[in-house]
Write a protein that holds these residues in place. Structure first.
Motif, PDB file in Angstrom:
ATOM      1  N   UNK A  98       0.837  -1.179   0.069  1.00  0.00           N
ATOM      2  CA  UNK A  98      -0.147  -0.064  -0.073  1.00  0.00           C
ATOM      3  C   UNK A  98       0.980   1.251   0.044  1.00  0.00           C
ATOM      4  N   UNK A  99       2.024   1.341   0.687  1.00  0.00           N
ATOM      5  CA  UNK A  99       2.886   2.347   1.017  1.00  0.00           C
ATOM      6  C   UNK A  99       4.349   2.080   0.654  1.00  0.00           C
ATOM      7  N   UNK A 100       5.018   2.694  -0.344  1.00  0.00           N
ATOM      8  CA  UNK A 100       6.375   2.643  -0.738  1.00  0.00           C
ATOM      9  C   UNK A 100       7.060   2.993   0.686  1.00  0.00           C
ATOM     10  N   UNK A 101       6.826   3.785   1.538  1.00  0.00           N
ATOM     11  CA  UNK A 101       7.459   4.032   2.849  1.00  0.00           C
ATOM     12  C   UNK A 101       6.623   3.598   3.995  1.00  0.00           C
ATOM     13  N   UNK A 102       6.890   2.837   4.871  1.00  0.00           N
ATOM     14  CA  UNK A 102       6.109   2.542   5.758  1.00  0.00           C
ATOM     15  C   UNK A 102       6.714   2.310   7.175  1.00  0.00           C
ATOM     16  N   UNK A 103       6.218   2.488   8.150  1.00  0.00           N
ATOM     17  CA  UNK A 103       6.897   2.676   9.616  1.00  0.00           C
ATOM     18  C   UNK A 103       6.008   1.446  10.283  1.00  0.00           C
ATOM     19  N   UNK A 104       6.894   0.625  11.209  1.00  0.00           N
ATOM     20  CA  UNK A 104       6.369  -0.405  11.956  1.00  0.00           C
ATOM     21  C   UNK A 104       7.021  -0.401  13.230  1.00  0.00           C
ATOM     22  N   UNK A 105       6.118  -0.149  14.285  1.00  0.00           N
ATOM     23  CA  UNK A 105       6.720  -0.032  15.804  1.00  0.00           C
ATOM     24  C   UNK A 105       6.032  -1.160  16.576  1.00  0.00           C
ATOM     25  N   UNK A 106       7.134  -1.694  17.133  1.00  0.00           N
ATOM     26  CA  UNK A 106       6.944  -2.797  18.065  1.00  0.00           C
ATOM     27  C   UNK A 106       6.917  -2.629  19.436  1.00  0.00           C
ATOM     28  N   UNK A 107       6.238  -2.251  20.304  1.00  0.00           N
ATOM     29  CA  UNK A 107       6.247  -1.971  21.718  1.00  0.00           C
ATOM     30  C   UNK A 107       6.500  -3.332  22.491  1.00  0.00           C
ATOM     31  N   UNK A 108       7.121  -3.199  23.815  1.00  0.00           N
ATOM     32  CA  UNK A 108       7.630  -4.259  24.496  1.00  0.00           C
ATOM     33  C   UNK A 108       8.059  -5.307  23.692  1.00  0.00           C
ATOM     34  N   UNK A 109       9.246  -4.843  22.951  1.00  0.00           N
ATOM     35  CA  UNK A 109       9.834  -5.872  21.876  1.00  0.00           C
ATOM     36  C   UNK A 109      10.371  -7.105  22.600  1.00  0.00           C
ATOM     37  N   UNK A 110      10.910  -6.788  23.889  1.00  0.00           N
ATOM     38  CA  UNK A 110      11.679  -7.981  24.636  1.00  0.00           C
ATOM     39  C   UNK A 110      10.686  -9.163  25.081  1.00  0.00           C
ATOM     40  N   UNK A 111       9.435  -8.737  24.969  1.00  0.00           N
ATOM     41  CA  UNK A 111       8.330  -9.927  25.082  1.00  0.00           C
ATOM     42  C   UNK A 111       7.741 -10.545  23.733  1.00  0.00           C
ATOM     43  N   UNK A 112       8.115 -10.396  22.798  1.00  0.00           N
ATOM     44  CA  UNK A 112       7.937 -10.804  21.530  1.00  0.00           C
ATOM     45  C   UNK A 112       8.529 -12.350  21.657  1.00  0.00           C
ATOM     46  N   UNK A 113       7.956 -13.306  21.052  1.00  0.00           N
ATOM     47  CA  UNK A 113       8.466 -14.600  21.043  1.00  0.00           C
ATOM     48  C   UNK A 113       9.513 -14.535  19.671  1.00  0.00           C
ATOM     49  N   UNK A 114      10.594 -15.306  20.272  1.00  0.00           N
ATOM     50  CA  UNK A 114      11.876 -15.175  19.328  1.00  0.00           C
ATOM     51  C   UNK A 114      11.388 -15.636  17.799  1.00  0.00           C
ATOM     52  N   UNK A 115      10.562 -16.611  17.722  1.00  0.00           N
ATOM     53  CA  UNK A 115      10.205 -16.939  16.462  1.00  0.00           C
ATOM     54  C   UNK A 115       9.423 -15.994  15.569  1.00  0.00           C
ATOM     55  N   UNK A 116       8.639 -15.113  16.228  1.00  0.00           N
ATOM     56  CA  UNK A 116       8.247 -13.640  15.768  1.00  0.00           C
ATOM     57  C   UNK A 116       9.374 -12.843  15.054  1.00  0.00           C
ATOM     58  N   UNK A 117      10.143 -12.531  15.888  1.00  0.00           N
ATOM     59  CA  UNK A 117      11.407 -11.707  15.421  1.00  0.00           C
ATOM     60  C   UNK A 117      12.016 -12.506  14.050  1.00  0.00           C
ATOM     61  N   UNK A 118      12.136 -13.682  14.323  1.00  0.00           N
ATOM     62  CA  UNK A 118      12.681 -14.397  12.986  1.00  0.00           C
ATOM     63  C   UNK A 118      12.032 -14.419  11.870  1.00  0.00           C
ATOM     64  N   UNK A 119      10.806 -14.515  12.235  1.00  0.00           N
ATOM     65  CA  UNK A 119       9.699 -14.495  11.156  1.00  0.00           C
ATOM     66  C   UNK A 119       9.775 -13.171  10.202  1.00  0.00           C
TER      67      UNK A 119
END
Length: 406
Positions: A236-257
């Motif tokens: 949809x947008x050539x320039x996008x912004x993704x914000x992950x709050x409380x990133x240390x609580x993300x499951x590691x497989x989500x970060x790898x995904x």
């Protein structure tokens, strides 16, 4: 705005400098009949040649006005584009001294972009991207207190990324520090200065770990949803912004995904993610950052002397410690996908007073130094001996000023 007004604006573009055929050697506009002039005395009646030349050029002006209108209608309302293409194919040579000037096209691009900025004709979110780095820098200077490193790194990283014509990968920033030190504040400010709609922009997605991905047993489903949402946003947008709050609580497989979206571009994927910005907000590293700040204070050195080189290696080591956090178990650090680790220093008493002042001003309320001191004294300060740093940063300061309202 009605189409009639836009037609008037488009026609007015004909009067802007640069849409005339050319300038004389001294910058004086050359009249359309100038080359037809003969030995007729100055101020005398026009000859037949001049009259014919003027008539020919006025006819061209009318034709050009029609060109402008068709071009504008096609750009803004997507109407008449086929007719415009047919006319372009039929044209074999430019008109008598007139064509659609490049400068005129520039003016119409500006006009159509301005019209689209109100959301009237946006098929994507791109026409509501503003990238106001000057405003971002000014607001960070005026509203972000006690964070000289964060200001410097964010401005330089984002500005350099946006100015790069062909970045090799997405920009990945990881914010670290205690709660209340300004991580979310800077993320919101960044969104509001890159996009006209701020966090409400279709180009911005915010993910909160415990809210969006609460149960580890559904992690496979979360991975599919997350990758789909990122792909759809980038399409949809050539320039996008993704914000992950409380990133240390993300499951590691989500970060790898989501790792492929942040890796170097291989020119094989159908969607180009190189114009994306990823922000990770985490309390991890806060203890290391605070220890460094405390050591500087005890040594009688100003906190502004703390450098990125001094902090970054210590911060990396803490993030790599085997613990229950996604950073340590994912491949983000191992593959150096995070471009900048941004430290947020602990806030001191005078920083809390500045936050209180901003909270009063945001509500349009008068304040006194005594009131600011009273708000600051309501906060808890650590360590126990020095009572130097606010344990909550500036969080809850805006709520505490309610005690001073009549």
């Amino acid at each position: 705005m009605g189409q009639g007004r836009l037609l008037g604006l488009a026609c007015c573009l004909l009067l802007l400098p640069g849409s005339w055929g050319g300038l004389g050697s001294r910058g004086t506009p050359r009249g359309p009949w100038e080359e037809e002039q003969g030995p007729v005395a100055e101020g005398g009646p026009w000859g037949r040649a001049r009259y014919e030349a003027m008539k020919k050029h006025l006819g061209a002006v009318g034709a050009l006005s029609k060109q402008y209108w068709q071009y504008l209608a096609c750009k803004v309302w997507q109407e008449g584009c086929e007719e415009e293409e047919e006319e372009k194919e039929e044209e074999s040579s430019p008109g008598p001294g007139w064509s659609l000037p490049l400068v005129g096209q520039d003016y119409l691009e500006i006009l159509s972009a301005w019209y689209c900025s109100f959301g009237k004709c946006c098929k994507t979110g791109d026409c509501r991207i503003v990238n106001n780095i000057t405003g971002l820098e000014a607001d960070l200077d005026g509203q972000l207190h006690g964070q000289h490193l964060a200001k410097e790194v964010v401005i330089r990283a984002v500005q350099g990324f946006l100015q790069s014509p062909r970045p090799q990968k997405a920009l990945v920033l990881s914010f670290h520090g205690w709660s209340g030190t300004g991580k979310n504040f800077v993320a919101r400010m960044l969104a509001s200065h890159l996009y006209r709609d701020g966090l409400r922009s279709k180009c911005v997605r915010v993910f909160i770990s415990l809210f969006h991905f609460p149960h580890h047993k559904y992690v496979d489903s979360y991975k599919a949803q997350l990758k789909k949402q990122i792909s759809e946003t980038v399409q949809l947008c050539k320039q996008s912004l993704f914000i992950f709050d409380e990133a240390e609580k993300l499951h590691f497989s989500l970060l790898d995904a989501i790792k492929p979206f942040m890796a170097r571009y291989d020119n094989k994927a159908q969607v180009d993610y190189r114009r994306s910005v990823f922000l990770f907000l985490s309390n991890l590293g806060g203890n290391t950052i605070n220890e460094v700040a405390l050591d500087f204070w005890r040594a009688g050195r100003a906190r502004e002397e703390i450098s990125m080189e001094f902090l970054e290696q210590r911060l990396r080591l803490e993030l790599l410690e085997p613990a229950e956090n996604g950073y340590a178990h994912s491949h983000l650090l191992e593959e150096n996908l995070i471009d900048f680790f941004v430290p947020f220093l602990p806030l001191e008493y005078h920083h809390v007073k500045l936050c209180a002042r901003d909270a009063f001003l945001a509500r349009g309320l008068p304040y006194t130094e005594a009131a600011l001191d009273e708000v600051a004294r309501m906060m808890v300060f650590v360590p126990k001996e020095e009572k130097l740093f606010s344990a909550q940063g500036c969080k809850s300061v805006s709520q505490r000023i309610s005690y001073f309202l009549p």
